[in-house]
Design an enzyme around this catalytic site. Structure first.
Site: not given
Length: 164
Positions: A86, A96, A98, A100, A127-128, A134
């Site tokens: 979600e 940056g 790590g 995420g 959200n570039k 991703y």
């Protein structure tokens, strides 16, 4: 910088809500959050029954710097559950680090451990930075699909008009 990933605990609820508010600011909807700690507690740590929403937290130096809030999805095509992410959010000052990648990595591991074939989420088209992140992990957009939502007055009106 060593980031630790662990399952959320009830004592994390203030930090989870703090980061949800920060996410709303990032997504340009600072006043959209209605959720309270009690709302999160009811679904993540219910007094009766089982949790239906789960969380991971990323910690650095004892501070919660990121969250992944998820629940089980279901695919009629595979006949199996998956994970629907979600929200994934890391405080801007810790991007940056790590965190995420570690949060998503732990969710991928949970999928493997439980035999869940899918890990899915949505991202805002503008959200570039997140899209690039991703895709760097091998995630692919499902751009044949359009997300729809009924909420607020539209949901109430439709529900009322559907009553016999």
């Amino acid at each position: 910088m060593t980031v630790t990933i662990r399952e959320a605990e009830p004592t994390d609820l203030p930090d989870i809500l703090r980061l949800v508010h920060a996410l709303a600011v990032y997504e340009k909807e600072p006043d959209a959050v209605e959720a309270t700690e009690a709302d999160f507690a009811a679904v993540m740590f219910p007094e009766n029954g089982h949790a239906n929403t789960f969380g991971l937290v990323a910690e650095f130096a004892g501070e919660v710097i990121g969250i992944a809030i998820w629940f089980h999805s279901f695919s009629t095509w595979t006949g199996r559950n998956g994970i629907w992410l979600e929200d994934l959010f890391v405080a801007p000052e810790h991007r940056g680090s790590g965190a995420g990648k570690a949060l998503l990595g732990r969710l991928a591991q949970i999928c493997q451990e439980r035999g869940l074939p899918r890990l899915e989420w949505c991202v805002l088209k503008w959200n570039k930075p997140s899209i690039g992140f991703y895709e760097s992990l091998g995630a692919k957009p499902q751009d044949e699909w359009e997300t729809y939502r009924l909420d607020g007055k539209a949901l109430t009106d439709f529900a009322d008009s559907s009553r016999g």
